[in-house]
Design a protein around this motif. Structure first.
Motif, short mmCIF file in Angstrom:
data_model
loop_
_atom_site.label_atom_id
_atom_site.label_comp_id
_atom_site.label_asym_id
_atom_site.label_seq_id
_atom_site.Cartn_x
_atom_site.Cartn_y
_atom_site.Cartn_z
N ALA A 198 0.83 -1.21 0.00
CA ALA A 198 0.00 0.00 0.00
C ALA A 198 0.86 1.26 0.00
O ALA A 198 0.57 2.23 -0.71
CB ALA A 198 -0.94 -0.01 1.21
N CYS A 199 1.93 1.23 0.80
CA CYS A 199 2.85 2.38 0.83
C CYS A 199 3.51 2.60 -0.52
O CYS A 199 3.73 3.75 -0.95
CB CYS A 199 3.92 2.17 1.91
N PHE A 200 3.84 1.51 -1.21
CA PHE A 200 4.48 1.60 -2.51
C PHE A 200 3.51 2.16 -3.55
O PHE A 200 3.86 3.04 -4.35
CB PHE A 200 4.98 0.21 -2.93
N ILE A 201 2.29 1.67 -3.54
CA ILE A 201 1.29 2.09 -4.53
C ILE A 201 0.91 3.56 -4.36
O ILE A 201 0.83 4.32 -5.33
CB ILE A 201 0.03 1.19 -4.45
N PHE A 202 0.71 3.96 -3.09
CA PHE A 202 0.25 5.32 -2.82
C PHE A 202 1.39 6.28 -2.48
O PHE A 202 1.16 7.40 -2.03
CB PHE A 202 -0.78 5.31 -1.69
N ASN A 203 2.63 5.80 -2.67
CA ASN A 203 3.81 6.64 -2.51
C ASN A 203 3.94 7.22 -1.10
O ASN A 203 4.31 8.38 -0.92
CB ASN A 203 3.81 7.78 -3.54
N PHE A 204 3.60 6.38 -0.09
CA PHE A 204 3.78 6.80 1.30
C PHE A 204 5.23 6.58 1.72
O PHE A 204 5.86 5.60 1.31
CB PHE A 204 2.86 6.02 2.23
N ASN A 205 5.75 7.45 2.55
CA ASN A 205 7.10 7.30 3.07
C ASN A 205 7.12 6.25 4.18
O ASN A 205 6.25 6.22 5.06
CB ASN A 205 7.60 8.64 3.62
N ILE A 206 8.10 5.34 4.16
CA ILE A 206 8.26 4.32 5.20
C ILE A 206 9.54 4.59 5.97
O ILE A 206 10.62 4.67 5.38
CB ILE A 206 8.32 2.90 4.60
N ARG A 207 9.40 4.73 7.28
CA ARG A 207 10.57 4.79 8.15
C ARG A 207 10.82 3.41 8.75
O ARG A 207 9.90 2.59 8.86
CB ARG A 207 10.33 5.80 9.28
N LEU A 208 12.04 3.15 9.14
CA LEU A 208 12.37 1.86 9.74
C LEU A 208 11.55 1.61 11.01
O LEU A 208 11.13 0.48 11.27
CB LEU A 208 13.87 1.77 10.03
#
Length: 443
Positions: free
Chosen positions: A169-179
């Motif tokens: 979902a983060c990849f598709i909607f271009n959300f930033n992921i922190r560790l």
């Protein structure tokens, strides 16, 4: 096609375990495909080093009680099960506390060693996950001892799917992921999985509320060498990445991890058969003696080799395409590494089943000593080869350690059970026509 037939032992026993490993690898590769693109080479390398470290700590805890709990639940009378389970939970609670203290203590040391200050908060946050994963491990061991592989699959599938769905979902909607977000996600997934496993295991979850000192001692004395074996084994397969991070950089560790992850695609049948063989061998040593264990070892190893060889050939021939497709252009350095790590797979069935069989016949101390020796050799070779040859040195060192371990293990099994490498190759050769006659032509 009728799967659950009494003549199809390996398919009947391994169907859900194989399915669990298939889904695990699928979600692992899927998450990996996304994370290498979202995190970038440095952050992905830091994530790899973190996961390697906590996996070692999880193995430290599980190694002391997992095989012991499965063995005694599979071989002892039902009247003893509440006391065995109670003793196992007691040991697990103590080890969980120790792992949390180690996790907090190593956070600053490893962040300095790997020049990755972002490791400190994620190590600290993972302490909560240790508690939940400890309970889940206990539930899964009880289910495995009772051969309830379907139940293990259900809780594992949901946990793996949730992680994959989030990063997708983060990849598709271009959300930033922190560790740190990934740690929160792991905590949530372990919690959900533990609740699901509880409802699956509660039928077998009879606990004695008295302090079962005798069973604590018995589980500990059986498990202490299995514990050492597990720790040595996990170090053997992770030390190359940890040393690459320390001697070179997290980026190099990440590149090596790409090759290892792709090689793990071929570990699906090995892991599935290993899970099945241990409780089965614990019973066979009582009912059939060493001759039954010898056949079980040779047959399982032969079957695994037959399953692995086509995959090794295909992955080797199309390694460049696979690496570019899965990891992208940033990890072309992983292609020559993959050519070497694929050779590990030829020795993995022998090593994995060596430990399972010796543990099941009570030779846990011998297993521990062998794995400790091979791990020590691996560490020494990795240091020498990495400083001399760089990242390729890690692959060559680990391959050399696998070969040495193979010869040591087979000489011991020859003496203990009269096991023959030739028989494993015969079973491997016979697998193809046998599979065709029984499961394809017949149906």
């Amino acid at each position: 096609m009728k799967i659950f037939n009494k003549d199809l032992y390996w398919i009947r026993s391994g169907f859900f375990t194989l399915l669990q490993n298939l889904s695990g690898v699928f979600f692992s590769i899927g998450s990996f495909f996304i994370l290498v693109r979202i995190l970038g080479p440095n952050d992905y390398g830091v994530w790899v080093l973190f996961m390697v470290t906590v996996t070692i700590l999880e193995t430290v805890r599980g190694g002391l009680i997992q095989n012991a709990l499965i063995k005694y639940l599979a071989s002892e009378e039902n009247t003893e099960h509440p006391r065995i389970i109670s003793a196992s939970f007691t040991i697990s609670a103590i080890l969980t506390l120790i792992c949390i203290l180690l996790n907090l203590g190593f956070a600053h040391i490893l962040s300095a060693l790997w020049k990755a200050p972002e490791l400190i908060p994620i190590f600290n946050m993972y302490c909560f996950t240790f508690i939940i994963s400890g309970v889940l491990t206990q539930f899964n061991c009880i289910l495995q001892a009772n051969l309830k592989f379907k139940s293990i699959f259900v809780s594992s599938f949901i946990m793996q799917f949730s992680f994959f769905a989030y990063v997708l979902a983060c990849f598709i909607f271009n959300f930033n992921i922190r560790l740190i977000d990934l740690i929160h996600l792991q905590m949530f997934n372990y919690t959900i999985s533990a609740f699901i496993a509880y409802f699956q295991v509660r039928t077998y979850l009879s606990i004695s509320y008295s302090l079962c000192v005798d069973w604590i001692k018995k589980l500990f004395h059986y498990g202490k060498y299995a514990f050492g074996t597990s720790v040595s084994a996990i170090l053997s397969v992770t030390v190359d990445q940890m040393m690459l991070g320390a001697i070179l950089s997290p980026v190099q560790a990440g590149a090596f991890n790409v090759a290892v992850r792709l090689t793990n695609l071929l570990d699906i049948p090995t892991n599935a058969v290993a899970v099945i063989v241990f409780p089965q061998s614990a019973k066979r040593i009582v009912t059939e003696g060493k001759e039954g264990i010898k056949y079980l070892y040779e047959k399982s190893v032969g079957t695994l080799i037959a399953l692995l060889i086509p995959g090794i050939i295909l992955l080797y021939l199309f390694s460049g395409i696979v690496v570019n497709l899965i990891a992208g252009d940033n990890y072309k350095d992983a292609i020559p590494l993959l050519h070497i790590t694929l050779l590990y797979c030829l020795f993995t069935p022998y090593g994995r089943q060596f430990g399972n069989i010796l543990d099941s016949i009570g030779k846990t101390r011998l297993t521990f000593l062998v794995v400790l020796l091979v791990t020590s050799i691996n560490i020494g070779l990795n240091y020498l080869f990495i400083t001399r040859f760089g990242v390729l040195g890690a692959a060559y060192a680990t391959l050399a350690a696998h070969i040495i371990g193979f010869f040591i293990g087979q000489s011991i099994l020859k003496k203990e059970l009269n096991v023959s490498v030739r028989n494993t190759l015969i079973f491997a050769w016979q697998f193809y026509p046998e599979f065709y006659q029984k499961y394809i032509k017949k149906n």
